[in-house]
Design an enzyme around this catalytic site. Structure first.
Site, short mmCIF file in Angstrom:
data_model
loop_
_atom_site.label_atom_id
_atom_site.label_comp_id
_atom_site.label_asym_id
_atom_site.label_seq_id
_atom_site.Cartn_x
_atom_site.Cartn_y
_atom_site.Cartn_z
N GLU A 46 42.06 43.50 30.81
CA GLU A 46 41.08 44.42 30.25
C GLU A 46 41.69 45.30 29.17
O GLU A 46 41.06 45.59 28.14
CB GLU A 46 40.47 45.28 31.36
CG GLU A 46 39.54 44.53 32.30
CD GLU A 46 40.27 43.68 33.32
OE1 GLU A 46 39.63 42.81 33.93
OE2 GLU A 46 41.49 43.91 33.51
N HIS A 69 33.13 46.21 43.16
CA HIS A 69 32.17 45.58 42.26
C HIS A 69 30.89 46.41 42.15
O HIS A 69 29.84 45.89 41.77
CB HIS A 69 31.78 44.18 42.75
CG HIS A 69 32.92 43.23 42.84
ND1 HIS A 69 33.80 43.21 43.89
CD2 HIS A 69 33.33 42.25 41.99
CE1 HIS A 69 34.70 42.27 43.70
NE2 HIS A 69 34.44 41.66 42.55
#
Length: 373
Positions: A94, A163
C-alpha cells in the site's frame, strides 16, 4: 495550477474574501447520456470508464484491480477496454501504491488507486499525510498531487475487525486532504469524477454495505420513498457532483440529523421509526464540509443528532458537534446527541449490535425532542 494559499480555516467556511480560489469553487456538470439503474459498484466503474475514455492521463491501479477487476469488481473490464498500461495490478504494498501515485501525479498523470480495504491503508498513511497532503504547499504551488485514493470502508459484510474499519477521522484531521464518502450510486459516480478532476489528493471512502444498493436500515432491501430509487438512476455519460456540497435527503422542521455513507439510510429509517419530523442531511464530503447547509438546518430546527459508524471517541461526530455548538448555540433547544459505533475493536460476531441502528437513532431523536440526551 492555482497559486492560492490555503489555510486551516478553508476547511470549514472561515475563509477571508481575498483567500477564496474562485476557480476551485464547487461546480456541477449536468448529466449526459442515457439514465439506467446502477448499484454503487456499477456507478463507480462507470465513473472510472468515463474519465479514462476522456483523459489519457487517468490511470487505475491497485492490488488485483487490473485483470481480475478488483475484489469488489469496481474496476471490472477496465483493463480490457483501456489497456494494461492504464489499468493494472500493483504489488501488495500500500505504501508503494500511494508513493507511485504521488510521483505520477506530480508529473501530470491523474492516478486513481484502490486500497483493497480501508483497514489496509495504514502502511500508506505516511505517504498520504507527509507527501501527498503537503506537496502543493512544500513546492509553493509548483507541484500538486492530483490523486484519488479509493477504498471500501465500514462494516456490513461480516469481514471482522481487519475488513470493517471506519478510519475517516484520521484523514479529516490532515490539512491538504479532501475526504469524500458517497451514500448512493448517483452521488458515487458524480463525486468520483469530481475527485479525479481535482488537483489535490482526495480520500474516497466507499461504504461496502451499500455497494449493491441502499437499504432501509433494518434489512438489505431498497429504501422507499426517500430518493433511493431516484439516486440509483445513473446517467451513463459524464456528470459532476461538486465536492463540498451536502444533500438534504429529507426535509423536516423539528430536528436535524447529520450523517454520511451507510448511516444516511439508517438515519432515514430511524426518523420514520421515531415518528419525528426530522431533516436528514447527507454530508457527502467531510472535507471540505458544507457548514452553511448544516448551520441553516440547525438554526431552523433547533436540535441536532449526529450519526456515524466509527467509534465515538475522537470520531468525526465530535468535530461536527463542536461546529454546531459554535455556530448555533443560541438556537439549540436541547444538547447535541451522537449515535455512533462503540469504543471497542470491531466485533466480528456482533457487528449488527455494533452498528448504530434505527432504534438507537429513534431513541436519540426522542431524547432531544424532550430536551434531554
Amino acid at each position: 495550477m492555482s497559486n492560492t494559499t490555503f489555510t486551516d480555516s478553508d476547511r470549514t467556511d472561515g475563509v477571508e474574501p481575498d483567500m477564496v480560489d474562485q476557480d476551485a469553487a464547487p461546480k456541477s456538470v449536468a448529466p449526459k447520456g442515457d439514465v439506467v439503474p446502477m448499484n454503487m459498484i456499477q456507478a463507480l466503474n462507470s465513473a472510472l470508464d468515463v474519465k479514462m475514455a476522456e483523459d489519457g492521463n487517468v490511470l487505475s491501479f491497485g492490488e488485483d484491480t487490473g485483470y481480475f477487476g478488483g475484489v469488489f469488481r469496481v474496476t471490472d473490464k477496465l483493463q480490457a477496454k483501456h489497456g494494461m498500461t492504464r489499468s493494472f495490478d500493483a504489488p501488495i504494498s500500500e505504501c508503494g501504491i500511494v508513493a507511485a501515485a504521488i510521483g505520477m501525479g506530480a508529473y501530470g498523470l491523474r492516478p486513481v488507486v484502490e486500497i483493497q480495504f480501508a483497514d489496509y491503508i495504514y502502511p500508506a498513511y505516511d505517504q498520504i499525510v507527509s507527501e501527498a497532503a503537503k506537496l502543493r504547499y512544500r513546492s509553493a504551488g509548483m507541484f500538486t498531487a492530483p490523486i484519488v485514493v479509493r477504498s471500501p470502508y465500514g462494516g456490513g459484510i461480516f469481514g471482522g475487525q481487519t475488513h470493517s474499519q471506519s478510519p475517516e477521522s484520521l484523514f479529516t484531521h490532515i490539512a491538504g486532504l479532501k475526504v469524500v464518502i458517497p451514500s448512493s450510486p448517483y452521488d458515487a459516480k458524480g463525486l468520483l469524477i469530481a475527485a479525479i478532476e481535482d488537483d489535490d489528493p482526495v480520500i474516497f471512502l466507499e461504504p461496502k454495505r451499500l455497494y449493491n444498493g441502499p437499504f432501509d436500515g433494518w434489512h438489505e432491501k431498497p429504501v422507499s420513498p426517500w430518493k433511493a430509487q431516484d439516486l440509483a438512476q445513473v446517467p451513463t455519460g459524464k456528470y459532476v457532483e461538486p465536492i463540498g456540497k451536502a444533500r438534504v435527503m429529507r426535509e423536516g422542521a423539528d430536528v436535524t440529523i447529520l450523517a454520511y455513507g451507510t448511516m444516511v439510510w439508517v438515519a432515514l429509517a430511524g426518523a420514520e421509526h421515531a415518528g419525528v419530523d426530522a431533516e436528514v442531511i447527507d454530508l457527502r464530503t467531510l472535507v471540505p464540509l458544507d457548514i452553511a447547509a448544516i448551520e441553516a438546518s440547525v438554526k431552523k430546527t433547533g436540535r441536532c443528532v449526529i450519526v456515524h459508524e466509527a467509534p465515538r471517541t475522537s470520531g468525526y461526530g465530535g468535530e461536527l458537534s463542536a461546529l454546531v455548538q459554535e455556530r448555533c448555540f443560541y438556537h439549540l433547544e436541547a444538547p447535541i446527541a451522537r449515535v455512533t459505533g462503540w469504543d471497542t475493536p470491531y466485533p466480528h460476531a456482533f457487528e449488527w449490535e455494533y452498528f448504530p441502528g434505527p432504534q438507537r437513532v429513534a431513541d436519540a431523536l426522542k431524547a432531544v425532542m424532550s430536551g434531554g440526551r
